[in-house]
Design a protein around this motif. Structure first.
Motif, mmCIF file in Angstrom:
data_model
loop_
_atom_site.group_PDB
_atom_site.id
_atom_site.type_symbol
_atom_site.label_atom_id
_atom_site.label_comp_id
_atom_site.label_asym_id
_atom_site.label_seq_id
_atom_site.Cartn_x
_atom_site.Cartn_y
_atom_site.Cartn_z
ATOM 1 N N UNK A 1 -28.183 5.463 34.025
ATOM 2 C CA UNK A 1 -28.943 5.397 32.788
ATOM 3 C C UNK A 1 -28.630 4.087 32.075
ATOM 4 N N UNK A 2 -29.505 3.614 31.189
ATOM 5 C CA UNK A 2 -29.243 2.363 30.475
ATOM 6 C C UNK A 2 -27.889 2.390 29.774
ATOM 7 N N UNK A 3 -27.102 1.343 30.005
ATOM 8 C CA UNK A 3 -25.783 1.254 29.411
ATOM 9 C C UNK A 3 -24.683 1.918 30.215
ATOM 10 N N UNK A 4 -25.042 2.521 31.362
ATOM 11 C CA UNK A 4 -24.045 3.228 32.174
ATOM 12 C C UNK A 4 -23.450 2.307 33.234
ATOM 13 N N UNK A 5 -22.169 2.502 33.526
ATOM 14 C CA UNK A 5 -21.464 1.777 34.571
ATOM 15 C C UNK A 5 -20.963 2.795 35.594
ATOM 16 N N UNK A 6 -21.201 2.536 36.883
ATOM 17 C CA UNK A 6 -20.777 3.459 37.922
ATOM 18 C C UNK A 6 -20.072 2.752 39.054
ATOM 19 N N UNK A 7 -19.126 3.441 39.686
ATOM 20 C CA UNK A 7 -18.436 2.901 40.846
ATOM 21 C C UNK A 7 -18.949 3.552 42.116
ATOM 22 N N UNK A 8 -19.200 2.753 43.149
ATOM 23 C CA UNK A 8 -19.749 3.266 44.396
ATOM 24 C C UNK A 8 -19.014 2.617 45.569
ATOM 25 N N UNK B 1 -19.734 -0.819 29.072
ATOM 26 C CA UNK B 1 -20.540 -1.865 28.468
ATOM 27 C C UNK B 1 -20.535 -1.705 26.956
ATOM 28 N N UNK B 2 -20.397 -2.811 26.236
ATOM 29 C CA UNK B 2 -20.497 -2.774 24.786
ATOM 30 C C UNK B 2 -20.742 -4.191 24.300
ATOM 31 N N UNK B 3 -20.933 -4.372 22.995
ATOM 32 C CA UNK B 3 -21.122 -5.697 22.429
ATOM 33 C C UNK B 3 -19.805 -6.163 21.846
ATOM 34 N N UNK B 4 -19.393 -7.340 22.287
ATOM 35 C CA UNK B 4 -18.153 -7.889 21.752
ATOM 36 C C UNK B 4 -18.387 -8.439 20.354
ATOM 37 N N UNK B 5 -17.331 -8.574 19.590
ATOM 38 C CA UNK B 5 -17.435 -9.037 18.212
ATOM 39 C C UNK B 5 -18.048 -10.439 18.171
ATOM 40 N N UNK B 6 -19.098 -10.568 17.382
ATOM 41 C CA UNK B 6 -19.737 -11.869 17.213
ATOM 42 C C UNK B 6 -20.817 -12.173 18.227
ATOM 43 N N UNK B 7 -21.001 -11.301 19.219
ATOM 44 C CA UNK B 7 -22.035 -11.571 20.233
ATOM 45 C C UNK B 7 -23.394 -11.138 19.706
ATOM 46 N N UNK B 8 -24.484 -11.791 20.160
ATOM 47 C CA UNK B 8 -25.819 -11.453 19.684
ATOM 48 C C UNK B 8 -26.203 -10.040 20.087
ATOM 49 N N UNK B 9 -27.085 -9.442 19.284
ATOM 50 C CA UNK B 9 -27.580 -8.101 19.624
ATOM 51 C C UNK B 9 -28.337 -8.172 20.941
ATOM 52 N N UNK B 10 -28.179 -7.166 21.727
ATOM 53 C CA UNK B 10 -28.888 -7.114 23.003
ATOM 54 C C UNK B 10 -28.153 -7.800 24.135
ATOM 55 N N UNK B 11 -26.958 -8.305 23.902
ATOM 56 C CA UNK B 11 -26.172 -8.964 24.941
ATOM 57 C C UNK B 11 -24.920 -8.148 25.245
ATOM 58 N N UNK B 12 -25.047 -7.049 25.968
ATOM 59 C CA UNK B 12 -23.874 -6.227 26.259
ATOM 60 C C UNK B 12 -22.942 -6.929 27.233
ATOM 61 N N UNK B 13 -21.659 -6.663 27.107
ATOM 62 C CA UNK B 13 -20.674 -7.236 28.011
ATOM 63 C C UNK B 13 -19.844 -6.109 28.600
ATOM 64 N N UNK B 14 -19.226 -6.389 29.727
ATOM 65 C CA UNK B 14 -18.373 -5.412 30.394
ATOM 66 C C UNK B 14 -16.922 -5.720 30.034
ATOM 67 N N UNK C 1 -19.162 -2.051 41.628
ATOM 68 C CA UNK C 1 -19.424 -1.634 40.256
ATOM 69 C C UNK C 1 -20.879 -1.956 39.938
ATOM 70 N N UNK C 2 -21.657 -0.955 39.563
ATOM 71 C CA UNK C 2 -23.064 -1.151 39.233
ATOM 72 C C UNK C 2 -23.278 -0.845 37.752
ATOM 73 N N UNK C 3 -24.038 -1.700 37.080
ATOM 74 C CA UNK C 3 -24.294 -1.548 35.646
ATOM 75 C C UNK C 3 -25.799 -1.610 35.412
ATOM 76 N N UNK C 4 -26.300 -0.713 34.578
ATOM 77 C CA UNK C 4 -27.718 -0.784 34.206
ATOM 78 C C UNK C 4 -27.833 -1.274 32.773
ATOM 79 N N UNK C 5 -28.648 -2.326 32.596
ATOM 80 C CA UNK C 5 -28.954 -2.844 31.269
ATOM 81 C C UNK C 5 -30.474 -2.850 31.141
ATOM 82 N N UNK C 6 -30.992 -1.941 30.343
ATOM 83 C CA UNK C 6 -32.443 -1.796 30.249
ATOM 84 C C UNK C 6 -32.999 -1.344 31.586
#
Length: 312
Positions: free
Chosen positions: A203-210, A245-258, A218-223
């Motif tokens: 699902x969007x924002x989910x991280x999974x190990x395979x 996945x989340x947004x680090x402090x000061x990063x633009x909206x919509x730019x998730x980081x691991x 490591x697979x990540x879905x963004x949008x």
């Protein structure tokens, strides 16, 4: 949009099953194997002749039908086998590059088709030029190489060589030498694409190990996009199991980081896994894995060995 074809995946893998049956026929001796090959050739020629007539009749009624048929990758592959594809090699290679250009862009790169050269009986040579900067390091060039080469080979099997023409030097540009200066047809077993349809369940924002080909991925879905990396932090070199996945402090909206759950380093998943922490080495990164939809199934490029994909 055309309705989905029943058992579509089954027909897309028919070529592998046919080859397996041909290989098995060799157990009956050279004569049995030769007869099997001849039989397959006769059947293929028969259906090819019928396909050519059907295409001619259809196009005479509506010229747009040829484009619609070429737009279906399964039908297009059969048209290629029988030399009936309506597009020349330059057009097919260009279309293939257009399909993977968004993926290259996610790595900060781009590619331009310069020319296709007919080498006579030897096939065709494709000349490319890469451009753009990479936000991780030159090692991600392997990802671009596999992605571009695979797309070209699938669209134009008559291509026997791929050459890269060096652009003007740039301190931030990936050197074409780190990609491939002259790629001949790969030997069997050099690399292999493994289907990973389970990635689409993220699902969007989910991280999974395979586990794929004996490697934890490591697979990540963004949008709507899925990105794949080897399970190894670029900073502490430990497993990323439990990363989110989340947004680090000061990063633009919509730019998730691991974020690594161990050293808390942050990586830009969309742009080749570059470390985005202040003061970090610009060459610190995750190791991206080529991820493409092949024959309608999401697949990743790994070492050529047996695989059983599943949640790690």
């Amino acid at each position: 949009m055309a309705p989905p074809i029943e058992n579509d995946a089954q027909w897309r893998t028919a070529g592998d099953r046919i080859q397996a049956l041909l290989d098995a026929s060799a157990a009956g001796g050279p004569a049995a194997h030769e007869r099997a090959v001849q039989l397959l050739g006769e059947v293929t020629d028969l259906y090819g002749a019928a396909l050519e007539r059907m295409l001619r009749i259809a196009v005479s009624a509506d010229a747009r039908i040829a484009e619609r048929l070429a737009g279906d990758d399964l039908v297009a592959s059969l048209l290629l086998v029988h030399g009936l594809h309506p597009h020349d090699i330059h057009r097919r290679v260009g279309d293939a590059l257009d399909r993977v250009r968004p993926y290259l862009g996610s790595h900060g790169g781009d590619v331009t088709l310069l020319e296709t050269v007919d080498d006579g009986s030897h096939g065709f040579t494709v000349r490319l030029q890469f451009a753009g900067s990479c936000k991780s390091c030159p090692s991600s060039a392997v990802t671009l190489e596999l992605t571009v080469e695979d797309a070209i080979r699938a669209a134009a099997p008559e291509v026997t060589a791929i050459e890269v023409v060096a652009p003007e030097p740039s301190p931030t540009m990936i050197s074409p030498a780190t990609l491939f200066s002259h790629v001949e047809q790969r030997a069997p077993g050099h690399s292999s694409w493994h289907p990973v349809p389970e990635f689409t369940d993220l699902t969007p924002g989910e991280v999974g190990g395979f586990s794929v080909a004996g490697t934890t991925v490591l697979a990540c879905r963004i949008g709507d996009e899925v990105f794949a990396y080897r399970d190894r932090c670029g900073v502490c070199h430990e497993s990323l199991a439990g990363a989110a996945l989340h947004r680090s402090i000061g990063s633009p909206a919509g730019d998730p980081v691991l974020r690594c759950p161990r050293c808390h380093a942050h990586f830009d998943v969309v742009h080749a896994g570059a470390c985005v922490d202040e003061g970090s080495d610009p060459l610190t990164h995750l190791e991206p894995i080529p991820l493409l939809a092949r024959d309608g199934v999401l697949s990743i490029a790994m070492g050529a060995q047996a695989t059983e994909a599943g949640v790690a």
